[in-house]
Write a protein that holds these residues in place. Sequence first.
Motif, mmCIF file in Angstrom:
data_model
loop_
_atom_site.group_PDB
_atom_site.id
_atom_site.type_symbol
_atom_site.label_atom_id
_atom_site.label_comp_id
_atom_site.label_asym_id
_atom_site.label_seq_id
_atom_site.Cartn_x
_atom_site.Cartn_y
_atom_site.Cartn_z
ATOM 1 N N ALA A 1 -6.930 -12.176 -0.698
ATOM 2 C CA ALA A 1 -7.343 -10.745 -0.576
ATOM 3 C C ALA A 1 -6.620 -9.953 0.550
ATOM 4 O O ALA A 1 -6.604 -8.733 0.328
ATOM 5 C CB ALA A 1 -8.633 -11.040 0.365
ATOM 6 N N LEU A 2 -6.035 -10.494 1.521
ATOM 7 C CA LEU A 2 -5.072 -9.858 2.426
ATOM 8 C C LEU A 2 -3.914 -9.189 1.777
ATOM 9 O O LEU A 2 -3.462 -8.069 1.890
ATOM 10 C CB LEU A 2 -4.941 -10.620 3.608
ATOM 11 N N ASP A 3 -3.489 -10.315 0.950
ATOM 12 C CA ASP A 3 -2.246 -9.727 0.237
ATOM 13 C C ASP A 3 -2.438 -8.429 -0.576
ATOM 14 O O ASP A 3 -1.775 -7.703 -0.787
ATOM 15 C CB ASP A 3 -1.665 -11.078 -0.581
ATOM 16 N N GLN A 4 -3.687 -8.820 -1.316
ATOM 17 C CA GLN A 4 -3.964 -7.626 -2.100
ATOM 18 C C GLN A 4 -4.284 -6.308 -1.631
ATOM 19 O O GLN A 4 -3.830 -5.202 -1.778
ATOM 20 C CB GLN A 4 -5.051 -7.808 -2.894
ATOM 21 N N ALA A 5 -4.805 -6.403 -0.388
ATOM 22 C CA ALA A 5 -5.222 -5.195 0.528
ATOM 23 C C ALA A 5 -3.933 -4.620 0.824
ATOM 24 O O ALA A 5 -3.541 -3.322 1.046
ATOM 25 C CB ALA A 5 -5.983 -5.526 1.767
ATOM 26 N N ARG A 6 -3.026 -5.358 1.453
ATOM 27 C CA ARG A 6 -1.656 -4.882 1.654
ATOM 28 C C ARG A 6 -0.853 -4.106 0.711
ATOM 29 O O ARG A 6 -0.362 -3.048 0.810
ATOM 30 C CB ARG A 6 -0.704 -5.984 2.285
ATOM 31 N N ALA A 7 -0.869 -4.696 -0.599
ATOM 32 C CA ALA A 7 -0.144 -4.245 -1.728
ATOM 33 C C ALA A 7 -1.121 -3.037 -2.019
ATOM 34 O O ALA A 7 -0.228 -1.802 -2.350
ATOM 35 C CB ALA A 7 -0.460 -5.171 -2.854
ATOM 36 N N MET A 8 -2.147 -2.821 -1.985
ATOM 37 C CA MET A 8 -2.832 -1.388 -2.450
ATOM 38 C C MET A 8 -2.534 -0.507 -1.390
ATOM 39 O O MET A 8 -2.129 0.886 -1.711
ATOM 40 C CB MET A 8 -4.113 -1.610 -2.664
ATOM 41 N N MET A 9 -2.608 -0.874 -0.139
ATOM 42 C CA MET A 9 -2.134 0.099 1.006
ATOM 43 C C MET A 9 -0.405 0.437 0.643
ATOM 44 O O MET A 9 -0.258 1.825 0.909
ATOM 45 C CB MET A 9 -2.074 -0.323 2.438
ATOM 46 N N ALA A 10 0.284 -0.260 0.350
ATOM 47 C CA ALA A 10 1.711 -0.022 0.148
ATOM 48 C C ALA A 10 1.898 1.021 -1.158
ATOM 49 O O ALA A 10 2.590 1.800 -1.098
ATOM 50 C CB ALA A 10 2.487 -1.313 -0.014
ATOM 51 N N ASP A 11 1.054 0.889 -2.133
ATOM 52 C CA ASP A 11 1.061 1.572 -3.329
ATOM 53 C C ASP A 11 0.387 2.924 -3.324
ATOM 54 O O ASP A 11 0.510 3.554 -4.008
ATOM 55 C CB ASP A 11 0.294 0.662 -4.453
ATOM 56 N N GLY A 12 -0.187 3.282 -2.144
ATOM 57 C CA GLY A 12 -0.659 4.656 -1.839
ATOM 58 C C GLY A 12 -2.365 4.621 -1.855
ATOM 59 O O GLY A 12 -2.790 5.890 -1.970
ATOM 60 N N ALA A 13 -2.995 3.575 -1.759
ATOM 61 C CA ALA A 13 -4.374 3.648 -1.389
ATOM 62 C C ALA A 13 -4.699 4.368 -0.068
ATOM 63 O O ALA A 13 -4.223 4.307 0.860
ATOM 64 C CB ALA A 13 -5.070 2.414 -1.300
ATOM 65 N N ASP A 14 -5.800 5.301 -0.272
ATOM 66 C CA ASP A 14 -6.077 6.099 0.834
ATOM 67 C C ASP A 14 -7.491 5.741 1.660
ATOM 68 O O ASP A 14 -7.701 5.830 2.800
ATOM 69 C CB ASP A 14 -6.576 7.376 0.597
ATOM 70 N N ILE A 15 -8.188 4.624 1.027
ATOM 71 C CA ILE A 15 -9.207 4.243 1.448
ATOM 72 C C ILE A 15 -9.287 2.567 0.765
ATOM 73 O O ILE A 15 -9.051 2.647 -0.654
ATOM 74 C CB ILE A 15 -10.637 5.001 1.572
#
Length: 337
Positions: A97-111
């Motif tokens: 879950a944390l790996d996916q959260a980090r990936a989405m933040m790096a990819d441009g997620a705003d929230i």
Amino acid sequence: MKLYFRPITQSDPARPEGALPLAGGWCWFDAVEVLSHDGPQGRIAARDLPAEVRERLTAPRADLAGLDFAAPRIMGILNLTPDSFSDGGNYVELPAALDQARAMMADGADILDLGGESTRPGAVEIPVAEEIARTAPAIIALRAEGAAIPISIDTRKAGVARAAVMAGAGVVNDVSAMEFDPDMAGVVAGVRAGLCLMHAQGDPATMQADPRYGNVLLEVYDYLEARIRVAARSGIPRARIMVDPGIGFGKTVAHNLTLLRGLSLFHGLGCPILLGVSRKRFIGSVGRAMLPAQRMPGTLAVTLAGVAQGVQVHRVHDVAEVAQGLRLWEAIRKGQA
């Protein structure tokens, strides 16, 4: 006869004198379609709108949990469930879950939107304690490692919402619009969280069993308007609310398409709009993509259609692809990279 006002949105740089900004964002309008439950009532010039309607349609939306709405925002989906329709089971363990959260933040997620209970068609309710155990540790871990991104908790349950906000979430995304749990309004008001109110006909277990409407666009609008009033009476101001028309929640393909064509109507509620279409079944039906993982191109197409109507927040699984699409949309709109 109650009238509804749907701005006919544009974003062309050749903006005529007298055109009005849409929700303080990137779109503008100079004409409005007038609707009623008796049928279409024609078009009027934007300058002829009633003053209260004009204010709701044009006023910039207040920041919510640190998120501003000057540009389209990406909400990355993190399903901490074994049974979600698209990616159930992929992120049930905390490291994944944390790996996916980090990936989405790096990819441009705003929230980020974290959920511990599936609300897919046919899904069944799980206990509050189990839902908290799936979600709160992930939020705590993200905050502990310094993640400053806004976090939303996707839940219908007041106890889960309270635990998530205490862990570091700032928004409660309630697909029942606070109807499932009578304590939800008090919790959201008490912790001063942001709130997303979504329309659904029925609950996840039954919602796709022959949904019917007289006028789906106006009935969904009326429902969200009523739930905003309930929230206000509970101490949750409009400035802390987003609205979601609930694509795929108690709707047929035809209902979904009608809502998507008329999305700009919902700006009249005076709140940011959240659109959740990612990988949904209607995209597969229309786009001839059987598997949810094959529906990213259709998701991007619908997302950009929402952006063209001024929709501020887009809830998606495929953050990198949608972020790329939005960068190209912005470059074309401005004429520069």
